[in-house]
Design a protein around this motif. Structure first.
Motif, short mmCIF file in Angstrom:
data_model
loop_
_atom_site.label_atom_id
_atom_site.label_comp_id
_atom_site.label_asym_id
_atom_site.label_seq_id
_atom_site.Cartn_x
_atom_site.Cartn_y
_atom_site.Cartn_z
N GLY A 195 -3.30 0.25 9.34
CA GLY A 195 -4.39 -0.70 9.54
C GLY A 195 -5.16 -0.43 10.81
N ILE A 255 -4.10 -7.82 7.02
CA ILE A 255 -3.83 -6.51 7.62
C ILE A 255 -2.60 -6.56 8.51
N HIS A 282 2.91 -0.81 1.08
CA HIS A 282 1.51 -1.24 1.17
C HIS A 282 0.59 -0.04 1.37
N SER A 301 -3.78 0.56 2.49
CA SER A 301 -5.01 -0.12 2.93
C SER A 301 -6.12 0.91 3.11
N GLU A 338 -11.73 -4.10 6.06
CA GLU A 338 -10.45 -3.52 5.63
C GLU A 338 -9.92 -4.33 4.45
N THR A 376 -6.15 -4.47 1.85
CA THR A 376 -4.81 -3.95 1.61
C THR A 376 -4.26 -4.46 0.30
#
Length: 480
Positions: free
Chosen positions: A218, A237, A349, A351, A366, A368
């Protein structure tokens, strides 16, 4: 004839008598000349020594012998002294530089954030089982909170050698909970970072980071809290890596052309995410900041981010940056019954991020997607469930105004997923709109004012529903 003989005899007699006198006069004259020459030589030597001591280049000097009348009638030619050649200056030899000890290369710096939060509408308190207006990003948002020290950081950093540098950061505002009593203890000194960078090449494009450091997941997580425009990170994030840090090793690579763009942005005063490399690959314990490893496995993380100049599109001086991050992990959250879960949960995860740095207008976003531990109300247990969310932020940077740099901003965020940093990994449902302004009247001082419309549930699986309300917040940060 007789007279002529008498004259020659008298002349011979006078020459005979005067010859010794003439010889003595010649000897006296030669001695005087030699003495004068000696004195001139001594004088020249003294002048040259004086000029050398003063660091000046000796000039050509013609010294004439003092005029002294000869005592004898023998004619003496004046002595001409040749000009002394200017001696060449000795080559300058620099004094050997004393090598600094490693502790003389260290730098001490830091920052402190003083905050005040006010809930202007919405449930400051609520009956048991009902969510109150709270945030996992700032415990100072509560029914009784006024001023709080959000962060008080001290950083020690420096180069141990040309290939090894160190970085240590502690926070004086940490709290300690779960003691014998119920009241938390504030303002403990807690380790945040403790790592060494080992540069693997002379150009320092490739480095290995060892110790406790930020997990490269992130873009917003990597950006320092002292450099971020809004007061807090977003839930979506930050959820995969609450606290942003873990214990492990990361390999960072930054091409020189990428570093050049970042250096130019930094020189311009842009708020970057820090030197975390254009590419990163790391392994960590996976339990989070200052937590004991529980699973025996490793969390793996990968990141790539790349800045691009937009001059070719007619946006002279503008820079965009795009990238992605990914992590794979197994984690054991804390449980309400006490201790840590005996089961491990998938915590995976990915992103993506993209931004245009503000010159003067900028945008940053951003998002995710993933799966992580999350409380399931239907089964009253923790399960690995879907987690997704992100944010979009717009900003307008005015670096030179009569009162200093001013950056107004607006941000929207959304998140649906678990929060593994809290007991029983409660599910969060967050929707928030925020507007504010960051003002830098001085390089050492930053003031941020913000208003937020909040719609979220509390990070406690025992409380249900979502609280809705409005917050007014302010922060003063001083850098040192």
């Amino acid at each position: 004839m007789t007279g002529s003989k008498a004259f020659r005899a008298a002349l011979a007699a006078s020459v005979f008598v005067a010859a010794p006198q003439i010889a003595r006069a010649a000897e006296d004259q030669s001695a005087r000349i030699a003495d004068l020459q000696r004195q001139v030589d001594e004088l020249k030597a003294m002048v040259l020594a004086l000029k050398a001591a003063q660091g000046a280049t000796p000039a050509t000097t013609a010294a004439a012998a003092p005029a002294t009348a000869p005592a004898a009638p023998v004619a003496v030619q004046p002595v001409q002294l040749a000009a002394a050649p200017a001696p060449s200056a000795p080559p300058s030899v620099p004094a050997p530089e004393k090598k600094k000890a490693w502790y003389e290369k260290l730098q001490l710096r830091g920052y402190t954030q003083l905050r005040v939060n006010e809930i202007v509408s919405g449930p400051k308190s609520a009956p048991s089982g009902i969510s109150r207006l709270r945030s996992v990003q700032d415990s100072g948002i509560n029914d009784t909170g006024n001023f709080s020290i959000r962060r008080a950081r001290l950083v020690v950093q420096g180069d141990i050698s040309n290939r090894v540098s160190l970085y240590m950061q502690g926070d004086l505002s940490a709290a300690v909970n779960n003691q014998s009593g119920t009241e938390p203890r504030q303002h403990f000194f807690q380790m945040r970072d403790a790592y060494a960078d080992v540069f693997l090449d002379k150009k320092k494009t490739l480095k290995l980071r060892l110790g406790q450091s930020k997990v490269p997941f992130g873009w917003e997580n990597l950006q320092s809290s002292s450099n971020r425009i809004p007061l807090d990170r977003t839930d979506a994030i930050n959820a995969p890596v609450p606290g942003e840090r873990d214990l492990g090793a990361v390999l960072y690579y930054t091409p020189l052309r990428v570093q050049k763009i970042w250096d130019e942005l930094s020189h311009d005063g842009q708020k970057l995410f820090g030197n975390y490399g254009a590419f990163a690959l790391g392994v960590f314990n996976g339990q989070g900041t200052n937590r004991t490893e529980r699973t025996g496995g490793l969390m793996t993380v990968a990141m790539a981010t790349m800045p691009f100049r937009l001059d070719g599109l007619g946006l002279d001086g503008q820079v965009a940056e795009f990238g992605f991050t990914a992590m794979r992990n197994q984690v054991r959250p804390e449980v309400r019954s006490g201790g840590v879960s005996t089961l491990s949960y998938d915590d995976n995860h990915v992103s993506v991020h993209g931004m245009i740095y503000p010159r003067p207008f900028g945008i940053q976003s951003e998002w995710t997607w993933g799966k992580g531990p999350q409380w399931d109300a239907a089964t009253s247990s923790i399960q690995a469930k879907r987690a997704t969310g992100g944010y979009v932020m717009a900003m307008y940077r005015m670096p030179e105004t009569p009162v200093g740099q001013v950056i107004p901003f607006a941000r929207w965020q959304k998140y649906r997923g678990g929060w593994k940093g809290a007991t029983n990994a409660p599910r969060l449902e967050t929707d928030e709109y925020e507007v504010g302004v960051e003002w830098l009247p001085l390089k050492e001082l930053e003031v941020t004012l913000g208003y937020a419309n909040v719609h979220r549930n509390e990070a406690d699986e025992r409380r249900t529903g979502r609280a809705k309300g409005d917050l007014v917040r302010a922060q003063v940060q001083w850098n040192y």
